[in-house]
Design an enzyme around this catalytic site. Structure first.
Site, PDB file in Angstrom:
ATOM      1  N   PHE A 149      43.094  35.232  48.550  1.00 44.04           N
ATOM      2  CA  PHE A 149      41.702  34.925  48.899  1.00 44.04           C
ATOM      3  C   PHE A 149      40.760  35.082  47.723  1.00 44.04           C
ATOM      4  O   PHE A 149      39.691  34.461  47.694  1.00 44.04           O
ATOM      5  CB  PHE A 149      41.224  35.834  50.041  1.00 44.04           C
ATOM      6  CG  PHE A 149      40.877  37.233  49.603  1.00 44.04           C
ATOM      7  CD1 PHE A 149      39.609  37.552  49.137  1.00 44.04           C
ATOM      8  CD2 PHE A 149      41.824  38.251  49.635  1.00 44.04           C
ATOM      9  CE1 PHE A 149      39.292  38.831  48.712  1.00 44.04           C
ATOM     10  CE2 PHE A 149      41.520  39.529  49.222  1.00 44.04           C
ATOM     11  CZ  PHE A 149      40.256  39.834  48.757  1.00 44.04           C
ATOM     12  N   LYS A 173      49.900  26.707  50.169  1.00 43.53           N
ATOM     13  CA  LYS A 173      49.548  27.517  51.328  1.00 43.53           C
ATOM     14  C   LYS A 173      48.483  28.513  50.862  1.00 43.53           C
ATOM     15  O   LYS A 173      48.792  29.568  50.333  1.00 43.53           O
ATOM     16  CB  LYS A 173      50.779  28.263  51.874  1.00 43.53           C
ATOM     17  CG  LYS A 173      50.698  28.649  53.363  1.00 43.53           C
ATOM     18  CD  LYS A 173      49.569  29.594  53.733  1.00 43.53           C
ATOM     19  CE  LYS A 173      49.778  30.995  53.258  1.00 43.53           C
ATOM     20  NZ  LYS A 173      48.629  31.889  53.681  1.00 43.53           N
ATOM     21  N   GLU A 176      44.138  32.120  54.359  1.00 47.34           N
ATOM     22  CA  GLU A 176      43.402  31.703  55.555  1.00 47.34           C
ATOM     23  C   GLU A 176      41.991  32.270  55.578  1.00 47.34           C
ATOM     24  O   GLU A 176      41.183  31.900  56.430  1.00 47.34           O
ATOM     25  CB  GLU A 176      44.173  32.085  56.817  1.00 47.34           C
ATOM     26  CG  GLU A 176      44.396  33.563  57.025  1.00 47.34           C
ATOM     27  CD  GLU A 176      45.659  34.078  56.366  1.00 47.34           C
ATOM     28  OE1 GLU A 176      46.213  35.081  56.869  1.00 47.34           O
ATOM     29  OE2 GLU A 176      46.094  33.508  55.339  1.00 47.34           O
ATOM     30  N   ARG A 177      41.664  33.174  54.634  1.00 45.28           N
ATOM     31  CA  ARG A 177      40.309  33.746  54.575  1.00 45.28           C
ATOM     32  C   ARG A 177      39.284  32.742  54.062  1.00 45.28           C
ATOM     33  O   ARG A 177      38.143  32.726  54.513  1.00 45.28           O
ATOM     34  CB  ARG A 177      40.290  34.981  53.671  1.00 45.28           C
ATOM     35  CG  ARG A 177      41.285  36.062  54.016  1.00 45.28           C
ATOM     36  CD  ARG A 177      40.997  36.689  55.347  1.00 45.28           C
ATOM     37  NE  ARG A 177      41.916  37.799  55.619  1.00 45.28           N
ATOM     38  CZ  ARG A 177      42.149  38.278  56.820  1.00 45.28           C
ATOM     39  NH1 ARG A 177      41.560  37.740  57.877  1.00 45.28           N
ATOM     40  NH2 ARG A 177      42.980  39.282  56.988  1.00 45.28           N
ATOM     41  N   SER A 226      49.500  41.073  47.051  1.00 38.70           N
ATOM     42  CA  SER A 226      49.832  42.486  46.950  1.00 38.70           C
ATOM     43  C   SER A 226      51.290  42.670  46.544  1.00 38.70           C
ATOM     44  O   SER A 226      52.137  41.788  46.773  1.00 38.70           O
ATOM     45  CB  SER A 226      49.583  43.185  48.288  1.00 38.70           C
ATOM     46  OG  SER A 226      50.516  42.753  49.257  1.00 38.70           O
ATOM     47  N   CYS A 281      42.269  41.043  40.484  1.00 36.29           N
ATOM     48  CA  CYS A 281      43.489  41.718  40.031  1.00 36.29           C
ATOM     49  C   CYS A 281      43.352  42.184  38.587  1.00 36.29           C
ATOM     50  O   CYS A 281      44.129  43.017  38.126  1.00 36.29           O
ATOM     51  CB  CYS A 281      44.704  40.814  40.188  1.00 36.29           C
ATOM     52  SG  CYS A 281      44.687  39.357  39.135  1.00 36.29           S
ATOM     53  N   GLU A 384      45.532  50.605  44.529  1.00 42.99           N
ATOM     54  CA  GLU A 384      44.610  49.520  44.184  1.00 42.99           C
ATOM     55  C   GLU A 384      43.563  49.416  45.297  1.00 42.99           C
ATOM     56  O   GLU A 384      43.877  48.985  46.413  1.00 42.99           O
ATOM     57  CB  GLU A 384      45.355  48.199  44.025  1.00 42.99           C
ATOM     58  CG  GLU A 384      44.436  47.057  43.584  1.00 42.99           C
ATOM     59  CD  GLU A 384      45.180  45.744  43.401  1.00 42.99           C
ATOM     60  OE1 GLU A 384      44.742  44.949  42.546  1.00 42.99           O
ATOM     61  OE2 GLU A 384      46.167  45.502  44.099  1.00 42.99           O
TER      62      GLU A 384
END
Length: 499
Positions: A149, A173, A176-177, A226, A281, A384
């Site tokens: 996202f 893909k 979805e956020r 993640s 990140c 994190e």
């Protein structure tokens, strides 16, 4: 209520699974759209379309493929404001930050325009008596990417631009956020001349991810997210015989030496630690001043800067430093970790708890937090946080500071601020981290170098963009050829007696 779609074979396609996810406005906490979550059959249909379209695209010469990317760059520049606004509306980041998201993806597309050069093979003349050898880089076929996202424009372009330049079809893909920008990018690619079926967007959750992992036609998978999910995708994908590159979590340290310019270091920490609400990140989440005197001077500079940060919706324009985090769950997790830092003994110099923005009380805003005197055994150091929280761990020597960065399980990015060239060279040489900044707080390489961390920040042996991308999205085929001699003598114009 807006209902989003998939993008398959050049058209917006409604979801067929009957399952949807809410797309939130993080600034207001309101549902602004819903996105379909694909099932295995929908994913399989996209793969079937891609498999039919890909051979003709692969047979298109690299220069013509590059011309599509050239046009795509023009369209990205044309629609920059539109893309940034759509991105900000779903993600929450400020408009300048959203435009930067698009721009860093665009730069990778520009690099991929050099596909004709990058895809050249090798040739050896007369490798043996009458023998020539040559190697070719050929596309994999149907490839896929699963993107996060936090960079809904940049990271998809980091994946699909080189994949498509190499002659592959690509199934994206996205998260979805914030799925709107990936759908817009697919439209722009086809406006630029990309054939239908070469870039498709299939929205979904774990069901779609597993369908990608287990589909036999998909040859490679890229992932950013993640570390636990990266490990799952890497292990599963490799077990299915796919080429996989997965990029996971991070805990990026910035070492501040006693000779550093403290104003420069403080400014760098504020931008790198709190920009995009810390949802990067490559965010600096750990400051490591060397020596208590250095730490005290740094805190003196840092505290007022952090306290002055302006938090608000992207519609606030240049008055806003960072916006909300992406979901209510993300906000709750950040607040839980902040409390754990207090419970475990760290000192909270800037307390952003209980932050509320007038008129946006239901938004997912998190105030800035600054911890000092944290230790490596604390959750705020080990985990994190992915939020606007900067943790300070004081080191008493350069070697101790270096050891902190080297001992952490993540190895994505790191930085050192110093005027000492010897210290900087030693740090860059010894630290076991993939991307290093010297007086640069977020050392994201430019498009013609590769992006990738070490340790539990990466799974796979090739990085994103740069030359590695062309290796990842192609296979090498080597041909050894030998031609019979004698044919060069030419034709005969008389009847030859029978033997």
């Amino acid at each position: 209520m807006q209902e989003l779609t998939h993008y398959i074979n050049g058209s917006h396609v409604k979801g067929q699974s009957g399952r949807f996810a809410d797309v939130m406005n993080p600034a207001t906490g309101e549902v602004q759209a819903r996105v379909p979550l694909a099932n295995g059959e929908e994913l399989a249909h996209a793969v079937e379309v891609a498999a039919k379209a890909q051979p003709a695209w692969a047979a298109t010469n690299p220069q013509r493929r590059a011309r599509v990317l050239m046009k795509f760059v023009d369209l990205l520049n044309r629609d920059m404001d539109k893309l940034a606004e759509a991105l900000s509306r779903e993600h929450g980041k400020t408009l300048p930050d959203a435009a930067g998201d698009v721009q860093r993806g665009l730069e990778v597309v520009e690099y991929c325009i050099g596909a004709p050069q990058m895809l050249k093979g090798e040739f050896t003349d007369a490798a043996g008596p009458g023998i020539d050898m040559y190697s070719m880089r050929q596309p994999l076929g149907v490839t896929a990417g699963i993107t996060p996202f936090n960079f809904p424009a940049m990271i998809p372009m980091w994946m699909f631009a080189p994949a498509i330049a190499c002659g592959n079809a690509f199934i994206l893909k996205p998260s979805e956020r914030d799925p709107s920008v990936p759908l817009m990018l697919a439209e722009l690619m086809e406006e630029a001349g990309l054939p239908k079926g070469i870039l498709q967007v299939v929205n979904g959750d774990k069901e779609a991810v597993d369908a990608i992992l287990y589909h036999p036609v998909i040859q490679s998978i890229g992932f950013v997210g993640s570390t636990p999910i990266a490990e799952y995708i890497y292990g599963t994908g490799c077990s299915q015989g796919k080429r996989v590159q997965c990029f996971g979590g991070a805990k990026n340290h910035m070492i501040i030496m006693p000779d550093a310019d403290m104003d420069q270091a403080a400014d760098a920490l504020v931008g790198a630690g709190y920009g995009a609400a810390g949802e990067r990140c490559m965010a600096i989440s750990v400051a490591v001043p060397v020596g208590d005197e250095t730490a005290d001077r740094l805190m003196e500079k840092l505290v007022p800067r952090v306290e002055a940060l302006k938090v608000g919706p992207y519609t606030g324009g240049d008055e806003v430093d960072y916006g909300p985090v992406v979901t209510a769950a993300a906000k709750a997790n950040i607040e839980r970790l902040v409390q754990s830092g207090l419970d475990q003994g760290a000192k909270l110099l800037v307390d952003g708890r209980g932050f509320k923005l007038q008129g946006y009380e239901e938004g997912f805003f998190v105030g800035p937090h600054l911890f000092d005197h944290a230790t490596p055994d604390m959750d705020i150091y080990k985990t994190e946080i992915f939020g606007p929280v900067l943790t300070t761990v004081r080191a008493q020597s350069y070697e101790e500071a270096l050891k902190l960065a080297m001992d952490h399980e993540y190895g994505n990015g790191t930085a050192i601020f110093t005027r000492d060239g010897d210290a900087a060279r030693d740090f860059a040489s010894r630290v076991n981290v993939g991307m290093v900044g010297i007086n640069v707080p977020i050392p994201v390489p430019l498009a013609y170098h590769t992006f990738g961390g070490w340790k539990k920040s990466v799974f796979g042996d090739l990085n994103q963009h740069g030359p590695d991308a062309f290796k990842f999205y192609t296979r090498t085929k080597t041909v050894t050829s030998r031609w019979p001699s004698g044919l060069k003598e030419g034709g005969e114009f008389h009847f030859k007696p029978m033997d």
